[in-house]
Design a protein around this motif. Sequence first.
Motif, PDB file in Angstrom:
ATOM      1  N   GLY A   1       0.834  -1.191   0.000  1.00 62.87           N
ATOM      2  CA  GLY A   1       0.000   0.000   0.000  1.00 62.87           C
ATOM      3  C   GLY A   1       0.872   1.244   0.000  1.00 62.87           C
ATOM      4  O   GLY A   1       1.891   1.293   0.683  1.00 62.87           O
ATOM      5  N   ILE A   2       0.468   2.224  -0.767  1.00 65.35           N
ATOM      6  CA  ILE A   2       1.204   3.480  -0.897  1.00 65.35           C
ATOM      7  C   ILE A   2       0.369   4.607  -0.297  1.00 65.35           C
ATOM      8  O   ILE A   2      -0.826   4.716  -0.584  1.00 65.35           O
ATOM      9  CB  ILE A   2       1.499   3.797  -2.382  1.00 65.35           C
ATOM     10  CG1 ILE A   2       2.172   2.601  -3.076  1.00 65.35           C
ATOM     11  CG2 ILE A   2       2.340   5.054  -2.519  1.00 65.35           C
ATOM     12  CD1 ILE A   2       3.514   2.229  -2.514  1.00 65.35           C
ATOM     13  N   ILE A   3       0.996   5.446   0.514  1.00 69.92           N
ATOM     14  CA  ILE A   3       0.299   6.583   1.120  1.00 69.92           C
ATOM     15  C   ILE A   3      -0.209   7.520   0.033  1.00 69.92           C
ATOM     16  O   ILE A   3       0.483   7.800  -0.942  1.00 69.92           O
ATOM     17  CB  ILE A   3       1.251   7.332   2.086  1.00 69.92           C
ATOM     18  CG1 ILE A   3       1.596   6.430   3.263  1.00 69.92           C
ATOM     19  CG2 ILE A   3       0.621   8.647   2.573  1.00 69.92           C
ATOM     20  CD1 ILE A   3       2.615   7.019   4.200  1.00 69.92           C
ATOM     21  N   ASN A   4      -1.436   7.995   0.186  1.00 77.03           N
ATOM     22  CA  ASN A   4      -2.097   8.923  -0.741  1.00 77.03           C
ATOM     23  C   ASN A   4      -2.278   8.343  -2.142  1.00 77.03           C
ATOM     24  O   ASN A   4      -2.287   9.084  -3.122  1.00 77.03           O
ATOM     25  CB  ASN A   4      -1.343  10.257  -0.828  1.00 77.03           C
ATOM     26  CG  ASN A   4      -1.340  10.997   0.479  1.00 77.03           C
ATOM     27  OD1 ASN A   4      -2.301  10.934   1.235  1.00 77.03           O
ATOM     28  ND2 ASN A   4      -0.253  11.680   0.772  1.00 77.03           N
ATOM     29  N   SER A   5      -2.390   7.026  -2.237  1.00 78.30           N
ATOM     30  CA  SER A   5      -2.643   6.373  -3.525  1.00 78.30           C
ATOM     31  C   SER A   5      -3.796   5.385  -3.346  1.00 78.30           C
ATOM     32  O   SER A   5      -3.750   4.548  -2.449  1.00 78.30           O
ATOM     33  CB  SER A   5      -1.400   5.641  -4.008  1.00 78.30           C
ATOM     34  OG  SER A   5      -1.680   4.947  -5.202  1.00 78.30           O
ATOM     35  N   PRO A   6      -4.806   5.456  -4.198  1.00 79.84           N
ATOM     36  CA  PRO A   6      -5.942   4.551  -4.047  1.00 79.84           C
ATOM     37  C   PRO A   6      -5.645   3.116  -4.486  1.00 79.84           C
ATOM     38  O   PRO A   6      -6.358   2.204  -4.143  1.00 79.84           O
ATOM     39  CB  PRO A   6      -7.009   5.172  -4.953  1.00 79.84           C
ATOM     40  CG  PRO A   6      -6.225   5.921  -5.975  1.00 79.84           C
ATOM     41  CD  PRO A   6      -4.996   6.417  -5.269  1.00 79.84           C
ATOM     42  N   ARG A   7      -4.571   2.915  -5.214  1.00 83.37           N
ATOM     43  CA  ARG A   7      -4.225   1.585  -5.703  1.00 83.37           C
ATOM     44  C   ARG A   7      -3.047   1.028  -4.934  1.00 83.37           C
ATOM     45  O   ARG A   7      -2.241   1.760  -4.379  1.00 83.37           O
ATOM     46  CB  ARG A   7      -3.891   1.642  -7.189  1.00 83.37           C
ATOM     47  CG  ARG A   7      -5.093   2.099  -8.019  1.00 83.37           C
ATOM     48  CD  ARG A   7      -4.836   1.974  -9.465  1.00 83.37           C
ATOM     49  NE  ARG A   7      -4.626   0.559  -9.782  1.00 83.37           N
ATOM     50  CZ  ARG A   7      -4.378   0.116 -10.994  1.00 83.37           C
ATOM     51  NH1 ARG A   7      -4.299   0.967 -11.990  1.00 83.37           N
ATOM     52  NH2 ARG A   7      -4.200  -1.159 -11.229  1.00 83.37           N
ATOM     53  N   GLU A   8      -2.956  -0.287  -4.949  1.00 85.64           N
ATOM     54  CA  GLU A   8      -1.831  -0.951  -4.303  1.00 85.64           C
ATOM     55  C   GLU A   8      -1.013  -1.686  -5.354  1.00 85.64           C
ATOM     56  O   GLU A   8      -1.497  -1.944  -6.457  1.00 85.64           O
ATOM     57  CB  GLU A   8      -2.331  -1.933  -3.250  1.00 85.64           C
ATOM     58  CG  GLU A   8      -3.215  -3.020  -3.810  1.00 85.64           C
ATOM     59  CD  GLU A   8      -3.923  -3.823  -2.738  1.00 85.64           C
ATOM     60  OE1 GLU A   8      -3.905  -3.418  -1.571  1.00 85.64           O
ATOM     61  OE2 GLU A   8      -4.497  -4.857  -3.084  1.00 85.64           O
ATOM     62  N   ILE A   9       0.220  -1.995  -5.012  1.00 84.25           N
ATOM     63  CA  ILE A   9       1.075  -2.785  -5.886  1.00 84.25           C
ATOM     64  C   ILE A   9       0.910  -4.238  -5.462  1.00 84.25           C
ATOM     65  O   ILE A   9       1.109  -4.567  -4.300  1.00 84.25           O
ATOM     66  CB  ILE A   9       2.553  -2.353  -5.747  1.00 84.25           C
ATOM     67  CG1 ILE A   9       2.719  -0.884  -6.123  1.00 84.25           C
ATOM     68  CG2 ILE A   9       3.445  -3.236  -6.605  1.00 84.25           C
ATOM     69  CD1 ILE A   9       4.088  -0.334  -5.780  1.00 84.25           C
TER      70      ILE A   9
END
Length: 74
Positions: free
Chosen positions: A6-14
Amino acid sequence: MDIKIGIINSPREIAFETKQTAEEIEQAVADALSSDATHLTLQDDKGRKFIVPSVALAYVEFGAEEARRIGFVA
């Protein structure tokens, strides 16, 4: 093993699959967060590399280590 980052301030995850063990990934994440490292680098089964800035890590989720089953299970 399935990995989701999960990335902060990003709605998508890797999300990707890797041959690394849970212990190896956990150690890489711990090293990236505790040292002066500026980023976390992981590699998937296909040889692609994922580089994520340490300050942007929201979470790292580990999936199952077993291979997926194909076909019918009794």
